[in-house]
Design an enzyme around this catalytic site. Structure first.
Site, mmCIF file in Angstrom:
data_model
loop_
_atom_site.group_PDB
_atom_site.id
_atom_site.type_symbol
_atom_site.label_atom_id
_atom_site.label_comp_id
_atom_site.label_asym_id
_atom_site.label_seq_id
_atom_site.Cartn_x
_atom_site.Cartn_y
_atom_site.Cartn_z
ATOM 1 N N LEU A 45 0.818 -1.219 0.000
ATOM 2 C CA LEU A 45 0.000 0.000 0.000
ATOM 3 C C LEU A 45 0.850 1.266 0.000
ATOM 4 C CD1 LEU A 45 -2.919 -1.079 2.375
ATOM 5 C CD2 LEU A 45 -2.889 -1.003 -0.124
ATOM 6 N N HIS A 72 4.338 -15.573 -3.574
ATOM 7 C CA HIS A 72 4.450 -15.591 -5.040
ATOM 8 C C HIS A 72 5.344 -16.701 -5.605
ATOM 9 C CE1 HIS A 72 7.922 -13.269 -3.794
ATOM 10 N NE2 HIS A 72 7.251 -12.150 -3.636
ATOM 11 N N ASP A 85 0.163 -9.629 -4.970
ATOM 12 C CA ASP A 85 1.431 -8.890 -4.896
ATOM 13 C C ASP A 85 1.287 -7.521 -5.581
ATOM 14 O OD1 ASP A 85 4.038 -8.158 -4.367
ATOM 15 O OD2 ASP A 85 4.946 -9.564 -5.798
HETATM 16 ZN ZN LIG Z 1 7.941 -10.331 -2.855
#
Ligand SMILES: [Zn+2]
Length: 425
Positions: free
Chosen positions: A63, A232, A305
């Site tokens: 963010l 991820h 992500d």
């Molecule tokens: Zn990362």
């Protein structure tokens, strides 16, 4: 005012529900799910032809606040989340200052309470300043609201520090989320090491840089008994190792991003920085392994992500621009396109990957439509064609490789704690 959602296909994996039904939300909570419900004075939402699901959870977003508000704020990022169908997001600690103390955690919680339109859960750093040397104040961050620890973006290279982090995390019952990258193996790399990196004259990031760290972490997870999560995941070997660890009964999970299951390196537009991310888009076999992991249950969650970067940062030469793309608004449509429409997984399994899956790792007390649960609901279409215009995004950043892509199905309305946070115009 109560909300009555009529005639939607209600999919709630937590209660194994999948049928045409109504949902009543009252006083910020789910009041009931069933046929022909009524709720006096309620706002009625006709969900005929739409799916009604528990609010989606994105366990991996950036963010940028505090410190990089020119790229994103808690408010703008939360609006992008709502527009993507997410009702809860977990934000990574690589802000400025890094979220490595109760003070920063409290700041994020307070800013979110005032400005966010979805639920925001901070992830604390593993080490001070995410520098990989000294452990951060994990207990204090937990008390202030942190729900996991991670040095995302800057992996913990020192194995002893990682061991201690897992031991602490275990005693605080927090998951450890690792961005798995051996920095010595990846140093200077821009894209996946393979044919393309050679052809384009760019330095490669070998799959081994991820595999080496995943294998180390799995050994440490077994040693410490910590709850461990691979962020991820992007390589064939990593998926195989996580699958093996899970079969051994370890508390190990992993997430896949939409870009890693939707694209391989060969789909990159040459030198287009909107295809530059970490881990990089891998080879076709790696992508296929991630897809297979989603199908066979090795992958627990889809996470975006979401990594906003200002236009001025992404406009630089390919080698100089930062890694990462935004992803909150394209996650659900990409999951429909790549996973559900081709018949790889059921609609139920997809909803699981956005709800009970991330909930099982982060334990937010959400991700279900059970009576009494928080009134978080995601309503989406499954086949209405539309095209994604990144310039309409509530995010402050525009770095998406999916601009202009036509999707079939996507978010229609997002309800957070019993009130509409977003509706498709
Ligand atoms: Zn990362």
């Amino acid at each position: 005012m109560p909300i009555l959602i009529k005639n939607g296909r209600v999919i709630d994996p937590a209660s194994q529900t999948d049928r045409i039904s109504d949902v009543v939300i009252d006083d910020g909570k789910i009041a009931g799910v069933g046929p022909d419900l009524s709720a006096p004075g309620a706002e009625v939402f006709d969900a005929s032809g739409l799916v009604v699901a528990p609010g989606f959870i994105d366990m991996h977003v950036h963010l940028r606040e505090p410190g990089f508000e020119y790229a994103e704020t808690i408010e703008s990022g939360s609006r992008a989340a709502a527009a993507g169908g997410f009702t809860s997001i977990c934000c990574m600690p690589n802000t400025k200052p890094v979220n490595d103390s109760a003070t920063v955690t409290s700041y994020i919680v307070e800013r979110a309470r005032r400005f966010a339109v979805v639920n925001v859960f901070p992830i604390g750093a593993i080490t001070k300043g995410s520098e990989g040397a000294e452990l951060a104040a994990i207990g204090g961050m937990k008390a202030a609201g942190a729900i996991a620890i991670s040095d995302d973006g800057r992996p913990v290279m020192n194995s002893l520090v990682m061991r201690r982090a897992m031991e602490f995390a275990r005693s605080y019952d927090l998951p450890v989320i690792d961005h798995c990258e051996d920095l010595h193996l990846s140093a200077g790399g821009d894209i996946h090491e393979g044919l393309l990196s050679v052809r384009w004259g760019l330095r490669g990031i070998p799959a081994a840089s991820e595999d080496v760290m995943v294998s180390r972490d799995l050994v440490l997870a077994e040693l410490t008994g910590a709850r461990y999560h691979v962020a991820h995941i992007s390589t064939r070997n990593s998926v195989a190792m996580v699958e093996y660890a899970r079969r051994q009964g370890l508390a190990v999970t992993c997430e896949a991003t939409p870009h890693h299951f939707a694209l391989a390196d060969e789909q990159m537009a040459p030198y287009d920085s909107n295809y530059k991310m970490k881990p990089p888009l891998r080879g076709p076999c790696d992508r296929e392994a991630v897809l297979e992991g989603i199908v066979n249950g090795t992958v627990t969650a889809i996470a975006t992500d979401h990594a906003p970067h200002a236009g001025s940062e992404k406009m630089q030469e390919f080698e100089r621009c930062p890694f990462g793309i935004i992803g909150l608004e394209t996650a659900l449509p990409l999951a429909l396109e790549m996973l559900v429409h081709p018949g790889r997984i059921t609609m139920n399994r997809m909803v699981e990957l956005f709800t009970t899956g991330p909930e099982s790792v982060m334990r937010l007390g959400r991700g279900t439509l059970a009576a009494g649960a928080p009134g978080d609901v995601t309503i989406f279409s499954t086949n209405v064609p539309w095209s994604y215009d990144v310039n309409q995004s509530p995010s402050r950043s525009r770095n998406s490789p999916f601009h202009g892509r036509t999707f079939h199905g996507g978010p229609v309305a997002t309800i957070v704690n019993g009130a509409f946070a977003w509706r498709r115009a």
